[in-house]
Design a protein around this motif. Structure first.
Motif, PDB file in Angstrom:
ATOM      1  N   VAL A 637      40.695  48.397  52.570  1.00 51.89           N
ATOM      2  CA  VAL A 637      40.108  48.451  51.234  1.00 51.89           C
ATOM      3  C   VAL A 637      41.002  49.276  50.328  1.00 51.89           C
ATOM      4  CG1 VAL A 637      38.142  49.183  49.875  1.00 51.89           C
ATOM      5  CG2 VAL A 637      37.784  48.163  52.139  1.00 51.89           C
ATOM      6  N   THR A 638      41.417  48.715  49.192  1.00 53.84           N
ATOM      7  CA  THR A 638      42.300  49.391  48.249  1.00 53.84           C
ATOM      8  C   THR A 638      41.511  49.796  47.019  1.00 53.84           C
ATOM      9  OG1 THR A 638      44.140  48.029  49.011  1.00 53.84           O
ATOM     10  CG2 THR A 638      44.431  49.190  46.916  1.00 53.84           C
ATOM     11  N   LYS A 639      41.635  51.045  46.621  1.00 50.07           N
ATOM     12  CA  LYS A 639      40.904  51.528  45.456  1.00 50.07           C
ATOM     13  C   LYS A 639      41.335  50.758  44.212  1.00 50.07           C
ATOM     14  CE  LYS A 639      39.669  55.785  42.999  1.00 50.07           C
ATOM     15  NZ  LYS A 639      38.252  55.487  43.150  1.00 50.07           N
ATOM     16  N   GLY A 640      40.370  50.334  43.434  1.00 51.96           N
ATOM     17  CA  GLY A 640      40.627  49.523  42.243  1.00 51.96           C
ATOM     18  C   GLY A 640      40.659  48.040  42.528  1.00 51.96           C
ATOM     19  N   ARG A 641      40.752  47.686  43.806  1.00 58.05           N
ATOM     20  CA  ARG A 641      40.749  46.274  44.189  1.00 58.05           C
ATOM     21  C   ARG A 641      39.672  46.001  45.234  1.00 58.05           C
ATOM     22  NH1 ARG A 641      47.226  44.743  44.673  1.00 58.05           N
ATOM     23  NH2 ARG A 641      47.801  45.429  42.559  1.00 58.05           N
ATOM     24  N   GLU A 642      38.586  46.761  45.174  1.00 60.35           N
ATOM     25  CA  GLU A 642      37.512  46.583  46.151  1.00 60.35           C
ATOM     26  C   GLU A 642      36.919  45.170  46.033  1.00 60.35           C
ATOM     27  OE1 GLU A 642      37.626  50.926  44.916  1.00 60.35           O
ATOM     28  OE2 GLU A 642      37.603  48.963  43.896  1.00 60.35           O
ATOM     29  N   LEU A 643      36.597  44.633  47.170  1.00 60.58           N
ATOM     30  CA  LEU A 643      35.949  43.328  47.229  1.00 60.58           C
ATOM     31  C   LEU A 643      34.437  43.508  47.145  1.00 60.58           C
ATOM     32  CD1 LEU A 643      38.028  41.652  50.083  1.00 60.58           C
ATOM     33  CD2 LEU A 643      38.151  41.130  47.641  1.00 60.58           C
ATOM     34  N   ARG A 644      33.801  42.736  46.272  1.00 59.73           N
ATOM     35  CA  ARG A 644      32.340  42.723  46.198  1.00 59.73           C
ATOM     36  C   ARG A 644      31.817  41.596  47.065  1.00 59.73           C
ATOM     37  NH1 ARG A 644      33.509  43.522  40.880  1.00 59.73           N
ATOM     38  NH2 ARG A 644      33.014  41.364  40.355  1.00 59.73           N
ATOM     39  N   LEU A 645      30.695  41.857  47.706  1.00 59.70           N
ATOM     40  CA  LEU A 645      30.118  40.912  48.656  1.00 59.70           C
ATOM     41  C   LEU A 645      28.871  40.282  48.046  1.00 59.70           C
ATOM     42  CD1 LEU A 645      30.278  39.757  51.537  1.00 59.70           C
ATOM     43  CD2 LEU A 645      28.848  41.674  52.285  1.00 59.70           C
ATOM     44  N   ASN A 646      28.851  38.955  47.948  1.00 58.87           N
ATOM     45  CA  ASN A 646      27.719  38.199  47.421  1.00 58.87           C
ATOM     46  C   ASN A 646      27.348  37.099  48.405  1.00 58.87           C
ATOM     47  OD1 ASN A 646      27.904  39.661  44.928  1.00 58.87           O
ATOM     48  ND2 ASN A 646      29.530  38.245  44.285  1.00 58.87           N
ATOM     49  N   VAL A 647      26.092  36.705  48.389  1.00 59.11           N
ATOM     50  CA  VAL A 647      25.615  35.603  49.222  1.00 59.11           C
ATOM     51  C   VAL A 647      24.830  34.646  48.333  1.00 59.11           C
ATOM     52  CG1 VAL A 647      24.266  34.900  51.220  1.00 59.11           C
ATOM     53  CG2 VAL A 647      25.509  37.078  51.261  1.00 59.11           C
TER      54      VAL A 647
END
Length: 999
Positions: A637-647
């Motif tokens: 996980v890279t700060k500023g490029r966090e992945l958001r998780l959706n379903v």
């Protein structure tokens, strides 16, 4: 001299009456066409008005004003003066503003509405209607949603929308007002013209139908409120839409629009009346092309029949014309004695034809367009002088040889043959004109203007002349062989046809008569079948209900609930064709396709297509409850490029679709929880999305999803088998010891996110296509490209046309990840649907917007210009038949004296009675029989050359494979009917001739 001419008329009164009848029909044809166009203009307007929608019979003057700011508000008081320009309308004043307080939900606002004469248009189911100040009434669904009943107090406040990008809502923005719910109402017909086009009762996906809060004018004014919608709705009374006042209506609308603009810039006149007027104009334009298309051949046929009749009659008068010439009479006396008899008959018939043509149209209009009437006036007679002059010219042209021939030529018993160079040049000229007109029609893409308008007429005439020139020599050969074989009766009948100078032209006339009737049959039958296709295949089913936007899962669930066995109802939606270049797409519940849809006659059956569109596949992955828990391990996980998780999920019942946001992924193993109300009764998992902020590039990530559940027994999300998941772009999926591993790699960014979807559908999706098949991809329900494979080719897709695609709605919905309402959701019904189907669908959360029935569409098409214009084709067929019959009678009357003399002499020399009977009875019936067959073929040829250009379809047709040819049996049947009539006339003339022959 005049007395002598009248004596000649009286002596040959039978021929004169027949010639007068021919002139009558010729002038009547010329008068009938413009008279019919005048009548049909009124009938088209009346038919379109009768079948128009309420929106096409009304208008809305709308504006906004801020009650807290006086400046810039439109002055509705001045609108009254403008409405004087548009009499014949009933007007209703209304106003509304948004309010909150009926429920605690601020996501949506209710509408506080004042509407004139409200209580006469609602049904109170609890309490009473509005009486005093501070009274309001609420809708039954809204009252149930808010948990209130009649007699309860409620505090309402003017609301203002706050466009928060994350959580938009309505904020109270006024002084609260305590009101009393006087009653609870229902509306029997939300589409009643009284409600206008304000969308008071539209449905909101996930919430259900909206229902305004109604109140009286005093209460409305005393509530503190800001921006208010004001409207005046006008509904046209019958006198406003009178067919004689349409131009006044058009100019009144323009004046009203201009004055409304002058009163205030915020005022707007919204109406669909101009669309109705445009449709009327389009129908009239089509009719003004279709009527002349057969009126011109009819007038030419009439002139040809007069030419033939006068030619026959003058041929029989050759001895007396020779006597006049032998006595040295001056040329004008000779001409007057030659043409005077015919001139009197034609002028008498022309005068009667003016009246007969108008009376004929009056009779047709009264029978076909009852209550519409015809426009009084003399406009229809403007072509009568032209027709009379044409008839006289044909008469003079037919006598030119007798007027100019020397005495010796006139005294010859067997006149000079008519098939000389002049005849060949004339026929060649007609053929050349036919070719020019047909070519012009082709190069102008079917434009029935200029010489293209004359194409059907000259093609029919040219083919008839060619047929006469080609076939009559065959009759001579047949008669010769019959004579050699000793069949004297047949031989005498054949030689009468082949050697009579005018027989070739008579044959051409009879061929043209049958061809005109056949051409009219082609147009009428092809158009009638085309209207059936438009009303059936064009609508898609017997009945189509368009509903307010709902989620696709809600649509499927509601329809399957009212029809669990799939006997009469089918849900459909449109694909999002964002580019506008690919074929239109229709998604249907294919399990009901064969039972409900109107299917094209050619191509694979609906059962076959339905099986191909929905092959067997793995079942969906499901969570059984509303509390979603997802356990995942993320690395890198890279700060500023966090992945958001959706379903993305869809309710298994009727609660809708949503994308559940679980937040940003954190380094290491974590559980992510979120409640989704739509999954209270279970949800199908449509996909897992990994998303970053827009504009971020060089996205990478590694996530292992270990579990996804709601803690209920219904969960069946399989994560251990990577083959049950697919990732089309921006990364890969693979099996991991702990679950499903997702590796994201998007160097260029991923504005739409990276989607991982269950493999619970065929992929690519199977589709059926009409027209050119898509090249691998189409735009899906969510607006994204979906790979497809064509499993069936259709002539047309019901409702959307011959350049379209068809696929299964359920499978396409599983592939979609937008969680958005369906585009153009519809419920298709067959004739087995219960009468209260709309109420049943409403009870399951669907709001019916329009109700389209195939029978109504067929009725509307029957009232459009093309359909009404074709009644003139039937009239023209009857007139053509009369022309052929009268010409046949006149030809037989002229031939009678000579044939009686010849056959009586043969009888004296021993010709037997049976042979004489065959010679007299077979002559003209044989000619009619041959002409009927050739005429039918001529009609087919003329139709092939020009029929494609006739505007037979409706005014705004869907691209469908409309029939271009009539049914063969219909064409044969009409030809047989014409044959029977002409054969009866021919047989009657033969019997008359047989009775005059001395035994």
């Amino acid at each position: 001299m005049i007395r002598l001419v009248l004596a000649m008329v009286w002596t040959r009164r039978g021929q004169s009456v027949t010639l007068a009848l021919l002139a009558l029909v010729a002038v009547a044809s010329a008068v009938a066409a413009p008279a019919y166009l005048t009548a049909i203009d009124r009938a088209i307007a009346a038919g379109q008005i009768e079948t128009s929608t309420p929106a096409e019979r009304g208008l809305v003057i709308a504006g906004t004003q801020d009650n807290r700011v006086d400046s810039g508000a439109p002055d509705f008081a001045n609108i009254g003066a403008a409405l004087i320009e548009l009499p014949g309308f009933d007007y209703v004043y209304g106003s509304s503003f948004p309010t909150v307080g009926l429920t605690k939900d601020r996501t949506y606002a209710d509408r506080m509405v004042y509407r004139q004469d409200l209580c006469a248009h609602v049904r109170i189911v609890d309490g009473r209607c509005l009486v005093g100040e501070d009274d309001v009434i609420v809708g039954a669904a809204a009252a149930k949603r808010a948990g209130v009943t009649a007699g309860d107090a409620v505090t309402l406040t003017f609301a203002q929308f706050v466009d928060d990008p994350h959580d938009p809502y309505w904020d109270p923005n006024g002084i609260p007002k305590r009101l009393v719910i006087a009653g609870v109402y229902e509306v029997n017909d939300p589409n009643e013209p009284y409600w206008g086009t304000h969308g008071y009762f539209t449905s909101i996906p996930g919430r259900g139908p909206t229902q305004p809060i109604f109140t009286g004018p005093v209460t409305f004014a005393t509530i503190d409120h800001g921006m208010t919608d004001l409207s005046i709705d006008g509904a046209a009374r019958p006198e406003a839409l009178d067919v004689d006042k349409l131009e006044a209506l058009r100019s009144g609308l323009l004046s009203l629009t201009r004055k409304a603009t002058e009163i205030g810039p915020n005022l707007q006149v919204d109406t669909e009346i101009p669309y109705l007027l445009t449709r009327i104009d389009s129908g009239r334009a089509a009719a003004h092309l279709l009527v002349p298309a057969l009126a011109v051949p009819l007038v030419l046929l009439a002139c040809f029949s007069i030419f033939l009749a006068v030619s026959y009659g003058t041929s029989g008068r050759r001895p007396e014309l020779a006597l006049v010439a032998l006595r040295g009479s001056r040329w004008w006396i000779r001409w007057w004695l030659a043409i005077g008899e015919n001139l009197v008959a034609i002028l008498a018939g022309a005068v009667a034809g003016c009246l007969a043509g108008q009376l004929l149209v009056n009779a047709v209009a009264a029978a076909r367009f009852p209550g519409v009437g015809v426009d009084p006036g003399w406009a229809s007679l403007r072509y009568a002088p032209h027709a009379a002059v044409a008839a006289l010219a044909a008469a003079v042209l037919a006598q030119r040889r007798q007027l100019l021939s020397p005495v010796a030529a006139l005294l010859r018993r067997n006149p000079v043959a008519v098939n000389g160079p002049r005849a060949l040049v004339t026929e060649a000229l007609v053929l050349l004109l036919a070719v020019i007109c047909a070519v012009q029609l082709a190069v102008s893409d079917g434009s029935l203007t200029g010489v293209g308008l004359f194409a059907p007429a000259f093609v029919i005439l040219a083919l008839a002349l060619l047929a006469a020139r080609a076939l009559l020599p065959l009759v001579t050969r047949y008669a010769t062989r019959a004579l050699e074989a000793g069949r004297l009766g047949t031989a005498l009948a054949g030689f009468q046809l082949s050697r009579r100078p005018g027989a070739q032209r008579l044959f051409a006339l009879l061929v043209a008569t049958v061809a005109v009737a056949g051409y009219a049959t082609c147009a009428v039958d092809a158009a009638a079948r085309g209207r059936t296709v438009q009303a059936g295949l064009g609508v898609g089913a017997d009945r189509v209900l368009e509903v307010e936007p709902v989620f696709r899962g809600q649509l499927l669930h509601a329809v399957r609930s009212v029809d669990p066995d799939g006997r009469f109802a089918m849900a459909t939606a449109r694909l999002r064709n964002s580019t506008g270049l690919e074929p239109l797409g229709l998604a249907v519940d294919s399990t009901r396709l064969a039972a409900v849809a109107t299917w094209p006659g050619r191509g694979p059956s609906a059962d076959e297509v339905a099986r191909d569109l929905r092959p067997s596949s793995a079942g969906p992955m499901v969570i059984g409850g509303q509390d979603l828990t997802l356990k995942a391990t993320a690395t890198g996980v890279t700060k500023g490029r966090e992945l958001r998780l959706n379903v993305a999920v869809s309710s298994l019942t009727d609660l809708g679709d949503t994308v559940i946001g679980l937040g940003d992924l954190r380094e290491g193993e974590h559980s992510y929880l979120q409640r989704a109300a739509v999954c209270a009764q279970g949800c199908r998992v449509n996909g897992i999305q990994l998303q970053v902020n827009s504009g971020v590039v060089g996205v990478t990530g590694d996530v292992t999803i270990e579990s996804m559940s709601s803690g209920t027994p219904g969960d069946n999300v399989v994560l251990s088998d990577a083959a049950r998941w697919r990732m089309v772009r921006n990364g890969t999926v693979s099996a991991a010891p702990g679950g499903l591993r997702i590796q994201v790699s998007a160097p260029g960014g991923m504005p739409d996110g990276a989607w991982v979807q269950p493999v619970d559908t065929p992929y690519p999706l199977p589709i059926a296509s009409a027209g050119s098949a898509p090249s691998g991809y189409i735009t899906g329900l969510d607006g994204k490209a979906v790979p497809v494979t064509t499993v069936a080719e259709l002539p047309a897709v019901p409702r959307v046309g011959s350049h379209a695609t068809l696929l299964d709605l359920d499978l396409a919905d599983r592939v979609a990840t937008d969680a958005a309402p369906a585009l153009q959701p519809e419920v298709w019904l067959n004739d087995q649907a219960p009468a209260d189907i709309a109420e049943q669908l409403t009870a399951r959360g669907l709001t019916v917007v329009t109700d389209t029935r195939a029978s109504q569409v067929h009725r509307r098409l029957d009232q459009e210009g093309p359909a009404l214009a074709l009644w003139f084709h039937l009239t023209a067929a009857v007139l053509a038949l009369l022309l052929g019959a009268f010409a046949l009678v006149l030809a037989a009357a002229v031939d009678r004296a000579r044939r009686v003399e010849d056959l009586s002499a043969l009888r004296t020399q021993g010709l037997g009675g049976p042979v004489t009977t065959r010679a007299t009875l077979w002559t003209y019936p044989a000619l009619v029989g041959i002409a009927a067959v050739v005429g039918m073929l001529t009609a087919a040829g003329a139709w092939a050359a020009t029929g494609w250009a006739l505007p037979l379809a409706g005014l705004d047709p869907v691209a469908l494979p409309l029939p271009g040819w009539p049914r063969v049996l219909v064409l044969i049947g009409v030809t047989a009917a014409v044959l029977v009539v002409l054969a009866a006339v021919a047989l009657a003339t033969g019997r008359d001739l047989r009775g005059r022959i001395k035994p």
